[in-house]
Write a protein that holds these residues in place. Sequence first.
Motif, PDB file in Angstrom:
ATOM      1  N   TYR A  60       0.766  -1.118  -0.051  1.00  0.00           N
ATOM      2  CA  TYR A  60       0.062  -0.124  -0.210  1.00  0.00           C
ATOM      3  C   TYR A  60       0.685   1.346   0.073  1.00  0.00           C
ATOM      4  O   TYR A  60       1.802   1.221   0.615  1.00  0.00           O
ATOM      5  CB  TYR A  60      -0.881  -0.054   1.059  1.00  0.00           C
ATOM      6  N   SER A  61       0.516   2.197  -0.652  1.00  0.00           N
ATOM      7  CA  SER A  61       1.101   3.700  -0.479  1.00  0.00           C
ATOM      8  C   SER A  61       0.641   4.270   0.727  1.00  0.00           C
ATOM      9  O   SER A  61      -0.272   3.735   1.387  1.00  0.00           O
ATOM     10  CB  SER A  61       0.712   4.615  -1.557  1.00  0.00           C
ATOM     11  N   ASP A  62       1.491   5.104   1.421  1.00  0.00           N
ATOM     12  CA  ASP A  62       1.218   5.699   2.819  1.00  0.00           C
ATOM     13  C   ASP A  62       0.038   6.141   2.505  1.00  0.00           C
ATOM     14  O   ASP A  62      -0.609   6.574   3.643  1.00  0.00           O
ATOM     15  CB  ASP A  62       2.535   6.638   3.182  1.00  0.00           C
ATOM     16  N   THR A 100       2.437  -7.874 -17.093  1.00  0.00           N
ATOM     17  CA  THR A 100       2.358  -8.907 -18.064  1.00  0.00           C
ATOM     18  C   THR A 100       3.686  -8.985 -18.845  1.00  0.00           C
ATOM     19  O   THR A 100       4.023  -9.988 -19.906  1.00  0.00           O
ATOM     20  CB  THR A 100       1.121  -8.515 -19.084  1.00  0.00           C
ATOM     21  N   ALA A 101       4.677  -8.514 -18.470  1.00  0.00           N
ATOM     22  CA  ALA A 101       6.131  -8.299 -18.939  1.00  0.00           C
ATOM     23  C   ALA A 101       6.980  -8.275 -17.953  1.00  0.00           C
ATOM     24  O   ALA A 101       6.782  -7.147 -17.284  1.00  0.00           O
ATOM     25  CB  ALA A 101       6.409  -7.728 -20.078  1.00  0.00           C
ATOM     26  N   GLY A 102       8.196  -9.239 -17.656  1.00  0.00           N
ATOM     27  CA  GLY A 102       9.075  -8.789 -16.600  1.00  0.00           C
ATOM     28  C   GLY A 102       8.743  -9.538 -15.476  1.00  0.00           C
ATOM     29  O   GLY A 102       7.754 -10.520 -15.449  1.00  0.00           O
ATOM     30  N   GLY A 103       9.083  -9.161 -14.130  1.00  0.00           N
ATOM     31  CA  GLY A 103       8.880  -9.787 -13.144  1.00  0.00           C
ATOM     32  C   GLY A 103       7.690  -9.076 -12.296  1.00  0.00           C
ATOM     33  O   GLY A 103       7.697  -7.940 -12.342  1.00  0.00           O
ATOM     34  N   SER A 104       7.085  -9.779 -11.292  1.00  0.00           N
ATOM     35  CA  SER A 104       6.060  -9.479 -10.517  1.00  0.00           C
ATOM     36  C   SER A 104       6.745  -8.007  -9.537  1.00  0.00           C
ATOM     37  O   SER A 104       5.986  -7.297  -9.146  1.00  0.00           O
ATOM     38  CB  SER A 104       5.685 -10.457  -9.396  1.00  0.00           C
ATOM     39  N   TRP A 105       8.171  -8.343  -9.418  1.00  0.00           N
ATOM     40  CA  TRP A 105       8.495  -7.062  -8.483  1.00  0.00           C
ATOM     41  C   TRP A 105       8.616  -5.653  -9.254  1.00  0.00           C
ATOM     42  O   TRP A 105       8.787  -4.787  -8.696  1.00  0.00           O
ATOM     43  CB  TRP A 105       9.929  -7.384  -8.080  1.00  0.00           C
ATOM     44  N   TYR A 106       8.221  -5.634 -10.502  1.00  0.00           N
ATOM     45  CA  TYR A 106       8.144  -4.368 -11.167  1.00  0.00           C
ATOM     46  C   TYR A 106       6.933  -3.624 -10.544  1.00  0.00           C
ATOM     47  O   TYR A 106       6.980  -2.493 -10.493  1.00  0.00           O
ATOM     48  CB  TYR A 106       7.597  -4.693 -12.598  1.00  0.00           C
ATOM     49  N   LEU A 107       5.780  -4.392  -9.931  1.00  0.00           N
ATOM     50  CA  LEU A 107       4.833  -3.760  -9.222  1.00  0.00           C
ATOM     51  C   LEU A 107       4.706  -3.837  -7.657  1.00  0.00           C
ATOM     52  O   LEU A 107       4.556  -3.091  -6.815  1.00  0.00           O
ATOM     53  CB  LEU A 107       3.481  -3.993  -9.916  1.00  0.00           C
ATOM     54  N   CYS A 108       5.014  -5.407  -7.414  1.00  0.00           N
ATOM     55  CA  CYS A 108       4.812  -5.582  -6.156  1.00  0.00           C
ATOM     56  C   CYS A 108       6.256  -5.371  -5.285  1.00  0.00           C
ATOM     57  O   CYS A 108       7.075  -6.270  -5.071  1.00  0.00           O
ATOM     58  CB  CYS A 108       4.410  -7.227  -5.769  1.00  0.00           C
ATOM     59  N   ARG A 109       6.214  -4.155  -4.765  1.00  0.00           N
ATOM     60  CA  ARG A 109       7.348  -3.840  -3.903  1.00  0.00           C
ATOM     61  C   ARG A 109       7.099  -2.434  -3.169  1.00  0.00           C
ATOM     62  O   ARG A 109       5.806  -1.771  -3.367  1.00  0.00           O
ATOM     63  CB  ARG A 109       8.396  -3.493  -4.854  1.00  0.00           C
TER      64      ARG A 109
END
Length: 135
Positions: A60-62, A100-109
């Motif tokens: 989550y964002s702050d 949909t391209a690359g790794g899930s860590w692109y967003l889930c971080r």
Amino acid sequence: QVQLVESGGGSVQAGGSLRLSCAAPKFTYSNNCMGWFRQIPGKEREGVAAIYTGNGLTYYSDSVKGRFTVSQDNAEATVYLQMNSLKPDDTAMYYCAAVTAGGSWYLCRNPLPTEAAISPGSLSWGQGTQVTVSS
């Protein structure tokens, strides 16, 4: 690009609640990072919540932590954004996204990225839904 179908949104008074839904193809949904961004005119799209569907880890964002909850329904291949205690500052167009391209860590971080911080073409987007919170 894959099709993500959003629903929900609308207008509510401050303090109210709304729920957004985002349905994805099963192959996109499984063991992947899906999330929600929002954008107001003239500003970049910012990440507000994300979930890794493989284990349910959430981010989550702050600005929304403690008020918004992202969840998943594996049977429906759908993620939800429950928004409580809404404020006028939450007024924006909300977009569902999936890696949909690359790794899930692109967003889930942590912290969640803005759209500009993510490699172009890495995300597929929903059509967007307007959330308006009046004071």
